[in-house]
Motif scaffolding. Sequence first.
Motif, PDB file in Angstrom:
ATOM      1  N   SER A 117       0.808  -1.219   0.000  1.00 26.47           N
ATOM      2  CA  SER A 117       0.000   0.000   0.000  1.00 26.47           C
ATOM      3  C   SER A 117       0.841   1.269   0.000  1.00 26.47           C
ATOM      4  CB  SER A 117      -0.926   0.014   1.226  1.00 26.47           C
ATOM      5  OG  SER A 117      -1.800  -1.093   1.215  1.00 26.47           O
ATOM      6  N   SER A 118       2.158   1.127  -0.041  1.00 28.22           N
ATOM      7  CA  SER A 118       3.034   2.292   0.112  1.00 28.22           C
ATOM      8  C   SER A 118       3.316   3.021  -1.196  1.00 28.22           C
ATOM      9  CB  SER A 118       4.370   1.872   0.751  1.00 28.22           C
ATOM     10  OG  SER A 118       5.127   1.066  -0.142  1.00 28.22           O
ATOM     11  N   GLY A 119       2.839   2.503  -2.316  1.00 33.89           N
ATOM     12  CA  GLY A 119       3.188   3.074  -3.610  1.00 33.89           C
ATOM     13  C   GLY A 119       2.735   4.512  -3.768  1.00 33.89           C
ATOM     14  N   SER A 120       3.614   5.347  -4.290  1.00 37.67           N
ATOM     15  CA  SER A 120       3.222   6.723  -4.613  1.00 37.67           C
ATOM     16  C   SER A 120       2.135   6.729  -5.679  1.00 37.67           C
ATOM     17  CB  SER A 120       4.437   7.511  -5.104  1.00 37.67           C
ATOM     18  OG  SER A 120       5.456   7.531  -4.129  1.00 37.67           O
ATOM     19  N   VAL A 121       2.248   5.805  -6.630  1.00 35.07           N
ATOM     20  CA  VAL A 121       1.206   5.593  -7.642  1.00 35.07           C
ATOM     21  C   VAL A 121       0.825   4.127  -7.596  1.00 35.07           C
ATOM     22  CG1 VAL A 121       0.656   5.637 -10.103  1.00 35.07           C
ATOM     23  CG2 VAL A 121       2.035   7.472  -9.109  1.00 35.07           C
ATOM     24  N   GLN A 122      -0.474   3.855  -7.628  1.00 30.93           N
ATOM     25  CA  GLN A 122      -0.966   2.477  -7.622  1.00 30.93           C
ATOM     26  C   GLN A 122      -1.939   2.310  -8.786  1.00 30.93           C
ATOM     27  OE1 GLN A 122      -1.365   0.804  -3.359  1.00 30.93           O
ATOM     28  NE2 GLN A 122      -2.060   2.912  -3.168  1.00 30.93           N
ATOM     29  N   VAL A 123      -1.626   1.358  -9.650  1.00 31.93           N
ATOM     30  CA  VAL A 123      -2.420   1.138 -10.860  1.00 31.93           C
ATOM     31  C   VAL A 123      -3.049  -0.245 -10.788  1.00 31.93           C
ATOM     32  CG1 VAL A 123      -2.392   0.969 -13.368  1.00 31.93           C
ATOM     33  CG2 VAL A 123      -0.898   2.624 -12.215  1.00 31.93           C
ATOM     34  N   PHE A 124      -4.375  -0.280 -10.745  1.00 29.89           N
ATOM     35  CA  PHE A 124      -5.104  -1.544 -10.709  1.00 29.89           C
ATOM     36  C   PHE A 124      -5.895  -1.775 -12.002  1.00 29.89           C
ATOM     37  CE2 PHE A 124      -4.796  -0.010  -6.293  1.00 29.89           C
ATOM     38  CZ  PHE A 124      -4.036  -1.043  -5.767  1.00 29.89           C
ATOM     39  N   ALA A 125      -5.977  -0.761 -12.848  1.00 34.01           N
ATOM     40  CA  ALA A 125      -6.743  -0.854 -14.085  1.00 34.01           C
ATOM     41  C   ALA A 125      -5.936  -1.549 -15.172  1.00 34.01           C
ATOM     42  CB  ALA A 125      -7.149   0.542 -14.549  1.00 34.01           C
ATOM     43  N   SER A 126      -6.622  -2.096 -16.138  1.00 32.17           N
ATOM     44  CA  SER A 126      -5.967  -2.737 -17.278  1.00 32.17           C
ATOM     45  C   SER A 126      -5.657  -1.700 -18.354  1.00 32.17           C
ATOM     46  CB  SER A 126      -6.865  -3.833 -17.849  1.00 32.17           C
ATOM     47  OG  SER A 126      -8.102  -3.294 -18.289  1.00 32.17           O
ATOM     48  N   ASN A 127      -4.735  -2.061 -19.241  1.00 28.38           N
ATOM     49  CA  ASN A 127      -4.382  -1.242 -20.412  1.00 28.38           C
ATOM     50  C   ASN A 127      -3.895   0.155 -20.031  1.00 28.38           C
ATOM     51  OD1 ASN A 127      -5.207  -3.255 -22.443  1.00 28.38           O
ATOM     52  ND2 ASN A 127      -7.259  -2.853 -21.664  1.00 28.38           N
ATOM     53  N   PHE A 128      -3.131   0.235 -18.962  1.00 28.79           N
ATOM     54  CA  PHE A 128      -2.539   1.502 -18.536  1.00 28.79           C
ATOM     55  C   PHE A 128      -1.250   1.731 -19.314  1.00 28.79           C
ATOM     56  CE2 PHE A 128       0.493   3.803 -15.842  1.00 28.79           C
ATOM     57  CZ  PHE A 128      -0.220   4.962 -15.558  1.00 28.79           C
ATOM     58  N   LYS A 173       4.142   7.361 -20.397  1.00 21.03           N
ATOM     59  CA  LYS A 173       5.202   7.777 -21.314  1.00 21.03           C
ATOM     60  C   LYS A 173       5.922   8.999 -20.742  1.00 21.03           C
ATOM     61  CE  LYS A 173       2.629   6.325 -25.472  1.00 21.03           C
ATOM     62  NZ  LYS A 173       2.076   6.764 -26.779  1.00 21.03           N
ATOM     63  N   ASN A 174       7.239   8.918 -20.683  1.00 21.50           N
ATOM     64  CA  ASN A 174       8.077  10.091 -20.405  1.00 21.50           C
ATOM     65  C   ASN A 174       7.715  10.772 -19.091  1.00 21.50           C
ATOM     66  OD1 ASN A 174       9.261   9.658 -22.977  1.00 21.50           O
ATOM     67  ND2 ASN A 174       7.598  10.810 -23.921  1.00 21.50           N
ATOM     68  N   ILE A 175       7.614   9.973 -18.029  1.00 19.02           N
ATOM     69  CA  ILE A 175       7.261  10.482 -16.716  1.00 19.02           C
ATOM     70  C   ILE A 175       7.975   9.638 -15.664  1.00 19.02           C
ATOM     71  CG2 ILE A 175       5.191   9.018 -16.561  1.00 19.02           C
ATOM     72  CD1 ILE A 175       3.820  11.345 -15.079  1.00 19.02           C
ATOM     73  N   SER A 176       8.242  10.234 -14.491  1.00 20.37           N
ATOM     74  CA  SER A 176       8.891   9.512 -13.399  1.00 20.37           C
ATOM     75  C   SER A 176       7.920   9.268 -12.256  1.00 20.37           C
ATOM     76  CB  SER A 176      10.095  10.300 -12.867  1.00 20.37           C
ATOM     77  OG  SER A 176      11.226  10.118 -13.687  1.00 20.37           O
ATOM     78  N   PHE A 177       8.168   8.157 -11.577  1.00 21.02           N
ATOM     79  CA  PHE A 177       7.425   7.780 -10.383  1.00 21.02           C
ATOM     80  C   PHE A 177       8.437   7.689  -9.248  1.00 21.02           C
ATOM     81  CE2 PHE A 177       5.463   6.019 -14.165  1.00 21.02           C
ATOM     82  CZ  PHE A 177       4.164   6.499 -14.071  1.00 21.02           C
ATOM     83  N   MET A 178       8.177   8.383  -8.136  1.00 14.66           N
ATOM     84  CA  MET A 178       9.176   8.511  -7.083  1.00 14.66           C
ATOM     85  C   MET A 178       8.571   8.230  -5.710  1.00 14.66           C
ATOM     86  SD  MET A 178      10.785  12.164  -8.182  1.00 14.66           S
ATOM     87  CE  MET A 178      11.196  12.538  -9.882  1.00 14.66           C
ATOM     88  N   ASN A 179       9.366   7.595  -4.863  1.00 11.45           N
ATOM     89  CA  ASN A 179       9.067   7.563  -3.441  1.00 11.45           C
ATOM     90  C   ASN A 179      10.233   8.248  -2.733  1.00 11.45           C
ATOM     91  OD1 ASN A 179       8.729   6.826  -0.635  1.00 11.45           O
ATOM     92  ND2 ASN A 179       7.212   5.351  -1.355  1.00 11.45           N
ATOM     93  N   VAL A 180       9.943   9.370  -2.087  1.00 11.21           N
ATOM     94  CA  VAL A 180      11.000  10.192  -1.492  1.00 11.21           C
ATOM     95  C   VAL A 180      11.108   9.988   0.020  1.00 11.21           C
ATOM     96  CG1 VAL A 180      10.934  11.913  -3.311  1.00 11.21           C
ATOM     97  CG2 VAL A 180       9.434  12.188  -1.324  1.00 11.21           C
ATOM     98  N   ALA A 181      10.624   8.847   0.519  1.00  9.74           N
ATOM     99  CA  ALA A 181      10.827   8.525   1.934  1.00  9.74           C
ATOM    100  C   ALA A 181      12.323   8.390   2.212  1.00  9.74           C
ATOM    101  CB  ALA A 181      10.103   7.228   2.285  1.00  9.74           C
ATOM    102  N   PRO A 182      12.759   8.697   3.439  1.00  5.01           N
ATOM    103  CA  PRO A 182      14.190   8.546   3.770  1.00  5.01           C
ATOM    104  C   PRO A 182      14.684   7.137   3.479  1.00  5.01           C
ATOM    105  CG  PRO A 182      13.052   9.716   5.510  1.00  5.01           C
ATOM    106  CD  PRO A 182      11.983   9.228   4.559  1.00  5.01           C
TER     107      PRO A 182
END
Length: 397
Positions: A172-183, A186-195
């Motif tokens: 459950s810790s994801g900054s972004v969580q994708v459960f849908a199909s066909n996601f 493009k050209n984007i970052s996903f980050m978790n900035v926890a220490p």
Amino acid sequence: MSLLTNSLSLLVLLFAVFLSFHLINPTQYYIKIFKDYTFTTLSSSLPAFPAIILSYRHGNMHRHHKDRPDSGNAGSICDDFPAGIPPPDTNTTSYLCVDRKGCCNFTTVQAAVNAVPDMSQKRTIIWINKGIYYEKVTVPRTKPNITFQGQGYTSTGIAWNDTAKSANGTFSSGSVQVFASNFVAKNISFMNVAPIPSPGEVGAQAVAIRIGGDQAVFLGCGFFGAQDTLHDDRGRHYFKECYIQGSIDFVFGNGRSLYENCQLISMANPVPQGQRSINGAVTAHGRASMDENSGFAFVNCTIGGNGRIWLGRAWRPYSRVVFALTTMSDIVAPEGWNDFNDPTRDQTIFYGEYNCSGLGANMSMRAPYVQRLNDTQALPFLNTTFIDGDQWLQSNI
């Protein structure tokens, strides 16, 4: 932890990263990204996030945005906004626009996702302008066929700072969580900035993205974190020309995924000369039985960074990972892999290497259960047939 404490912690982290970018010893390891962007993979206790995170201001993290900028400021704020964005809808595609300064119809990514009609059969492209969007984003199962279109993974990013402890579980810790199909992203970052945690620290796992939907595509994306960066949870997924950074198990889950031409960068601490300790691992695949058709295939990738790492750990007894035609630096330990310290898994895991190169690809001291694949054995893992790409991939890109 209070909102104020979280904000202050992030500010301290950003300031420290800023100092590291400007004071780092030039002899440390540098990574060149797509020819025109260079940053340092830090060997301290701080992650190497792209420079876009340095431009993010505290005032933008938690305040509420207006739908549009004040009319008196619109000329200056939105002068450089691209013309024709968003484009008009078509019979097959709808467009939404996100800009944190208010130059679009949405200032947060989640608001745009929420506006997509449930179970829409049209492709909805969410155009996301440059900047860091500090928010936790969920794409539910009821929102298939969504595309996140960023402006370059060193320019556009989504960041949050949950951990397994704060989110009541790693999943459950994801900054972004994708459960849908066909996601598609493009050209984007996903980050978790926890220490960044110390190895083995309880509750400190921090996921940047969790992908739990089938038929997902990531093109030119960045994934930034430390332990458990990319949760490749379940379903068939395709990654091309992506940058994936972490320390321990930074690609993990039970997906069936093909990674092509990706950079896998360890930001584990350097290991002093003469010591043989291991402080990182690229993968932790979670195949639990021989009946599950899942696994990770890495083709034409590169492995670099700091630390001394394994290519994979057998998180579940039927873990399946293949590295093919991949360049490996000397941070890869001679034994290459780990059976999760459970010898009973040696007979059921499938760890293979095929025509890899670099100082870390020497197989003479590999663990006895590791397979040196021949052409015939490697073929099923080398292209998109591994993920049934002929059935869905081209229609999603």
